[in-house]
Design an enzyme around this catalytic site. Structure first.
Site, short mmCIF file in Angstrom:
data_model
loop_
_atom_site.label_atom_id
_atom_site.label_comp_id
_atom_site.label_asym_id
_atom_site.label_seq_id
_atom_site.Cartn_x
_atom_site.Cartn_y
_atom_site.Cartn_z
N ARG A 44 0.82 -1.24 0.08
CA ARG A 44 0.05 0.12 0.06
C ARG A 44 0.82 1.16 0.14
O ARG A 44 1.82 1.34 0.68
CB ARG A 44 -0.91 0.18 1.24
CG ARG A 44 -2.07 -0.99 1.05
CD ARG A 44 -3.09 -0.55 0.19
NE ARG A 44 -4.23 -1.45 0.00
CZ ARG A 44 -4.19 -2.43 -0.99
NH1 ARG A 44 -3.52 -2.58 -1.61
NH2 ARG A 44 -5.56 -3.32 -0.75
N HIS A 69 -0.72 0.17 -9.88
CA HIS A 69 -1.39 -0.84 -9.14
C HIS A 69 -1.69 -2.21 -9.81
O HIS A 69 -3.03 -2.66 -10.03
CB HIS A 69 -2.65 -0.32 -8.36
CG HIS A 69 -2.97 -0.82 -7.20
ND1 HIS A 69 -3.45 -0.36 -5.83
CD2 HIS A 69 -3.05 -2.36 -6.68
CE1 HIS A 69 -3.59 -1.12 -4.87
NE2 HIS A 69 -3.52 -2.36 -5.40
P1 NDP Z 1 -1.82 -11.65 4.59
O1 NDP Z 1 -2.67 -11.36 5.66
O2 NDP Z 1 -1.79 -13.10 4.23
O3 NDP Z 1 -0.14 -11.45 5.25
C1 NDP Z 1 0.24 -10.72 5.93
C2 NDP Z 1 1.81 -10.68 6.46
O4 NDP Z 1 2.05 -9.41 7.17
C3 NDP Z 1 1.69 -11.62 7.76
O5 NDP Z 1 2.95 -12.55 7.49
C4 NDP Z 1 1.77 -11.04 8.78
O6 NDP Z 1 2.40 -11.66 9.84
C5 NDP Z 1 2.44 -9.94 8.56
N1 NDP Z 1 2.30 -8.58 9.35
C6 NDP Z 1 1.29 -8.03 9.58
N2 NDP Z 1 1.31 -6.85 10.32
C7 NDP Z 1 2.83 -7.13 10.71
C8 NDP Z 1 3.57 -6.32 11.68
N3 NDP Z 1 3.00 -5.17 12.37
N4 NDP Z 1 4.77 -6.62 11.75
C9 NDP Z 1 5.37 -7.58 11.10
N5 NDP Z 1 4.48 -8.48 10.31
C10 NDP Z 1 3.31 -7.99 9.94
O7 NDP Z 1 -1.76 -10.67 3.27
P2 NDP Z 1 -1.44 -11.08 1.76
O8 NDP Z 1 -0.24 -11.73 1.71
O9 NDP Z 1 -2.65 -11.69 1.29
O10 NDP Z 1 -1.43 -9.45 1.51
C11 NDP Z 1 -0.61 -8.55 1.68
C12 NDP Z 1 -0.91 -7.21 1.16
O11 NDP Z 1 -0.53 -6.92 -0.20
C13 NDP Z 1 -2.46 -6.62 1.19
O12 NDP Z 1 -2.79 -6.48 2.60
C14 NDP Z 1 -2.50 -5.88 0.40
O13 NDP Z 1 -2.25 -4.41 1.04
C15 NDP Z 1 -1.38 -5.82 -0.61
N6 NDP Z 1 -1.84 -6.23 -2.01
C16 NDP Z 1 -1.58 -5.72 -3.11
C17 NDP Z 1 -1.62 -5.78 -4.22
C18 NDP Z 1 -1.47 -5.09 -5.55
O14 NDP Z 1 -1.95 -5.25 -6.72
N7 NDP Z 1 -0.33 -4.20 -5.24
C19 NDP Z 1 -2.62 -7.20 -4.59
C20 NDP Z 1 -3.11 -7.66 -3.38
C21 NDP Z 1 -2.59 -7.52 -2.21
P3 NDP Z 1 2.02 -13.07 10.69
O15 NDP Z 1 2.01 -14.08 9.47
O16 NDP Z 1 2.51 -13.22 11.73
O17 NDP Z 1 0.53 -12.81 10.96
C1 OXD Z 2 -5.82 -6.12 -3.26
C2 OXD Z 2 -5.34 -5.06 -4.11
O1 OXD Z 2 -5.66 -5.86 -2.02
O2 OXD Z 2 -5.73 -5.18 -5.17
O3 OXD Z 2 -6.28 -7.12 -3.63
O4 OXD Z 2 -4.54 -4.05 -3.84
#
Ligand code: NDP
Ligand code: OXD
Length: 312
Positions: free
Chosen positions: A227, A275
């Site tokens: 993000r 994006h």
């Molecule tokens: P998940 O919820 O599966 O994974 C999130 C990860 O971040 C987990 O490993 C979690 O740790 C870690 N995390 C969360 N908070 C913290 C913190 N404070 N400190 C350290 N680690 C932290 O999410 P996804 O992998 O599915 O997606 C990640 C992000 O990617 C989405 O939230 C979105 O913003 C972005 N995204 C962007 C897209 C694009 O087109 N650019 C498309 C899709 C998603 P733990 O495993 O220990 O819980």
């Molecule tokens: C998502 C994105 O969160 O598109 O899936 O960024």
């Protein structure tokens, strides 16, 4: 018995193909596009819905986001009993792996330099670089981050991962929590952000953190695909202009579309994409959401239910 009602509210997206796909996948349900004043539904499929939509849906059991990130949704006032469900991969993780490996290899192998020289008709080699000198750090080892970490490890780069809880992933050195952040940054030269946007992670890509990459030595590289609000834009520009960071590839921005006058567009060390790193794939997403709605109706657990307290 009345059929289950599903309402669809996709701001800035055309809903027709979603409606058609959901009707085909859930023929037992009544699937309609939401319009103000419509009767309350049992489940909703949404992208960036307005607060009014939620205010008119007091009985929702499931609120299905057609993206993985739920930061915008969690800023709204949600009905208390509603479970928010994010997309769980649905074809996104392979796209994310392609994007990050592309950005990493393009930087590591200096393909931009070759391209510029080829345009001038120059046949010139560059000294091969050692991949051991380009350890990759992945912030967030969830559904997307883990897949990306495994893909990067296939190219034999050293891979570090940072998450809230420790992980055991082949080929990935795990760092966890606040206490693990400094060591993770110092051990990483190319930084990939795949964190959810939460109060804890907003602004995490700033001067102090980015300046610690590569043990504080110059030459770090940033890939932000999570993000825009994870990044402090002015800090990135200052670190690039001073030579501390070598470059950045950015897919997400605090304001999207990225405003015309934003300095990222023309910065020589920044590559911007709109994006587009991992697009929502409609058919996979509909199949996943339909499967989860049916599982919920049977009282079974479903993957990807968001913990609103944690923020992801
Ligand atoms: P998940 O919820 O599966 O994974 C999130 C990860 O971040 C987990 O490993 C979690 O740790 C870690 N995390 C969360 N908070 C913290 C913190 N404070 N400190 C350290 N680690 C932290 O999410 P996804 O992998 O599915 O997606 C990640 C992000 O990617 C989405 O939230 C979105 O913003 C972005 N995204 C962007 C897209 C694009 O087109 N650019 C498309 C899709 C998603 P733990 O495993 O220990 O819980
Ligand atoms: C998502 C994105 O969160 O598109 O899936 O960024």
């Amino acid at each position: 018995m009345n059929p289950m009602r599903i309402t669809v509210c996709l701001t800035d997206l055309r809903p027709e193909s979603w409606i058609e796909g959901l009707r085909a996948a859930l023929p037992e349900a009544d699937v309609e596009v939401w319009s103000p004043g419509a009767a309350p539904a049992d489940h909703a499929v949404v992208w960036a819905p307005p607060q009014r939509f939620l205010d008119e849906q007091p009985h929702l059991r499931g609120l299905f986001n057609i993206g993985a990130g739920v930061d915008a949704l969690l800023r709204l006032k949600l009905p208390p009993q509603t479970r928010v469900v994010r997309l769980d991969d649905a074809g996104m993780s392979v796209q994310m792996a392609e994007y990050v490996c592309h950005a990493l290899i393009r930087h590591f192998r200096e393909f931009d330099g070759y391209e510029a020289e080829a345009r001038e008709g120059r046949w010139s080699y560059r000294k091969p670089r050692e991949r051991q000198d380009f350890p990759v750090g992945i912030m967030g080892l969830g559904v997307l981050g883990e897949r990306v970490a495994r893909a990067v490890a296939q190219f034999e780069f050293p891979v570090n991962g940072w998450s809230r809880s420790p992980k055991a992933i082949d080929g990935v050195r795990s760092f966890a929590g606040e206490g693990g952040l400094d060591a993770f940054l110092a051990a990483s030269r190319v930084l990939v952000c795949l964190l959810p946007l939460t109060p804890d992670t907003r602004g995490i890509l700033r001067r102090e953190t980015l300046g610690r990459l590569h043990g504080g030595r110059p030459g770090g590289y940033l890939i932000n695909v999570a993000r825009g609000a994870h990044l402090v834009d002015d800090d990135l520009i200052a670190l690039l202009d001073s030579g501390q960071l070598a470059g950045a590839m950015l897919d997400v921005f605090e304001v999207e579309p990225l405003p015309a006058g934003h300095p990222f567009w023309r910065h020589p060390k920044i590559t911007v994409t709109p994006h587009a790193s991992a697009r929502t794939l409609r058919d996979e997403s509909i199949a996943q959401i339909a499967g989860k709605i049916r599982a919920m109706e049977r009282g079974e657990p479903v993957a990807g239910v968001v913990d609103a307290q944690r923020g992801y």
